[in-house]
Design a protein around this motif. Structure first.
Motif, short mmCIF file in Angstrom:
data_model
loop_
_atom_site.label_atom_id
_atom_site.label_comp_id
_atom_site.label_asym_id
_atom_site.label_seq_id
_atom_site.Cartn_x
_atom_site.Cartn_y
_atom_site.Cartn_z
N SER A 1 2.88 -3.35 -5.61
CA SER A 1 2.42 -2.48 -4.36
C SER A 1 2.98 -0.71 -4.89
O SER A 1 4.16 -1.09 -5.40
N LEU B 1 0.67 0.49 7.00
CA LEU B 1 0.38 0.49 5.35
C LEU B 1 1.76 -0.84 4.33
O LEU B 1 1.12 -1.27 3.52
N GLU C 1 1.32 -4.81 5.54
CA GLU C 1 0.16 -5.10 5.17
C GLU C 1 0.20 -5.05 3.48
O GLU C 1 -1.17 -5.77 3.24
N HIS D 1 -0.49 -3.00 1.17
CA HIS D 1 -0.72 -2.06 0.58
C HIS D 1 0.02 -0.89 -0.49
O HIS D 1 -0.38 -0.06 -0.85
N PRO E 1 -5.82 5.00 3.70
CA PRO E 1 -5.87 3.44 3.39
C PRO E 1 -7.26 3.19 2.99
O PRO E 1 -7.05 2.96 1.43
N GLU E 2 -8.15 3.97 2.48
CA GLU E 2 -9.74 4.51 1.53
C GLU E 2 -9.37 5.19 0.46
O GLU E 2 -9.55 5.11 -0.10
N LEU F 1 -6.45 5.00 -0.68
CA LEU F 1 -5.69 4.12 -1.53
C LEU F 1 -6.48 2.79 -2.33
O LEU F 1 -6.04 2.80 -2.87
N GLU F 2 -7.09 3.04 -0.81
CA GLU F 2 -8.32 1.55 -1.74
C GLU F 2 -9.33 2.27 -3.03
O GLU F 2 -9.65 1.85 -4.20
N ARG F 3 -9.54 3.73 -3.66
CA ARG F 3 -10.14 4.07 -4.44
C ARG F 3 -8.46 3.84 -5.78
O ARG F 3 -9.44 4.42 -6.58
N TYR F 4 -7.79 4.56 -5.44
CA TYR F 4 -6.61 4.53 -6.08
C TYR F 4 -6.74 3.25 -6.85
O TYR F 4 -7.02 3.06 -8.32
N ARG F 5 -6.54 2.16 -6.05
CA ARG F 5 -6.95 0.88 -6.89
C ARG F 5 -7.17 0.93 -7.45
O ARG F 5 -7.70 -0.41 -8.29
N GLU F 6 -8.63 1.02 -6.59
CA GLU F 6 -10.16 0.93 -8.62
C GLU F 6 -10.03 1.40 -8.84
O GLU F 6 -10.65 1.42 -9.98
#
Length: 317
Positions: free
Chosen positions: A4, A34, A37, A39, A115-116, A118-123
């Motif tokens: 994480s 976060l 969960e 993240h 959170p969104e 962070l999702e783009r960052y993980r992508e």
């Protein structure tokens, strides 16, 4: 299992005593969720940057640091402006996080899209812009001037994201790259797109300010717009050249008209046309000198290479 990331939230503050406790409460609740969960890392934190506030802002930051989780603080020795304070915060966290989010303390930007981000960052995105869907909370004047400004920036050739302010996520390598820019006349909304890494946008609705007053009155907004335009484009200087060409063409036409009237013995007093010409040309000259002077002033500031800010105290965990 993928590790994480350590998230740093950088919050520039100037006279924000009215909103700091509420801002920290909401941001802490979000970090708790976060972390629970999975993240982000439990080592994540919030860095409040005090930009030379004259109220109790720094005292509140120190109290939050001592008595609540996640709170860290950076106190600047004097007021250096929002952009420099934000850069100071990013520079302080660049080696202490995997990703950094910049957000203002006034609670207008929607933290629920983090959170969104962070999702783009993980992508694989190194930069994720927070973009407003609309500007209904702004006055008609502010909406109109903002639209004119963004279109003018596009016309001048500067890269910018429409309806994006300084709410964004950046990876640590993007932050380090940003810190390599040495301009004193900072306009981060134009600098960040120059980094060139993969980007994405998340969209949100902006709320009204929770408490306190806006720290961007019309005068500051105007100065910010001038900095943005003159820091990223030389087109205003080129426009002076073309303006001069237009006036030369007008002068040639007036000369032909004057000679024709003279030889046809149809001359008239001409005081009005003379005065109009003098005022028009004089105004154009003054405007042109002002534009050139703006660039020369920026050169003067840059060549002195003074520090952008002075760190007085840094509170970390």
């Amino acid at each position: 299992m993928e590790k994480s990331p350590v998230l740093a939230i950088v919050v520039p503050c100037y006279k924000e005593e009215a909103v700091l406790h509420e801002a920290h409460k909401r941001l802490s609740q979000l970090l708790n969720r976060l972390i629970t969960e999975g993240h982000i890392s439990p080592k994540s934190y919030i860095l409040y940057v005090n930009d030379g506030s004259t109220d109790r802002t720094w005292d509140i930051i120190k109290d939050l640091h001592q008595n609540t989780p996640y709170a860290c603080g950076l106190n600047l020795a004097g007021n250096v402006g929002h952009q420099n304070a934000l850069m100071a915060g990013l520079n302080a966290v660049k080696e202490r996080c995997d990703a950094a989010i910049s957000i203002d303390a006034d609670l207008q930007d929607d933290i629920n899209v983090i959170p969104e981000m962070l999702e783009r960052y993980r992508e694989g995105c190194d930069i994720v812009y927070g973009v407003r869907r609309e500007r209904k909370t702004d006055t008609f004047f502010k909406r109109t001037t903002a639209l004119v400004f963004y279109r003018l920036m596009k016309l001048m050739g500067a890269k910018s994201v429409y309806n994006h302010a300084d709410y964004r996520l950046m990876s640590s390598r993007a932050v380090r790259q940003l810190c390599r820019f040495r301009e004193r006349n900072l306009y981060l909304r134009g600098l960040v797109p120059l980094i060139g890494y993969q980007t994405a946008c998340v969209y949100y609705n902006r709320d009204k300010r929770f408490a306190g007053e806006s720290k961007y009155p019309f005068k500051k907004m105007l100065n910010f717009a001038i900095d943005g335009i003159t820091s990223f484009s030389v087109k205003p200087v080129r426009m002076i050249f073309w303006l001069g060409c237009i006036f030369i063409l007008v002068a040639v036409c007036v000369t032909i008209w004057t000679l024709r009237a003279y030889f046809l013995h149809n001359t008239v007093p001409g005081w009005s046309s003379l005065m109009i010409s003098l005022w028009l040309v004089g105004g154009a000259i003054l405007v042109s000198l002002g534009i050139v002077g703006e660039y020369i002033g920026k050169i003067y500031i840059e060549v002195k290479d003074r520090p952008r800010y002075n760190e007085e105290e840094l509170l970390l965990r």
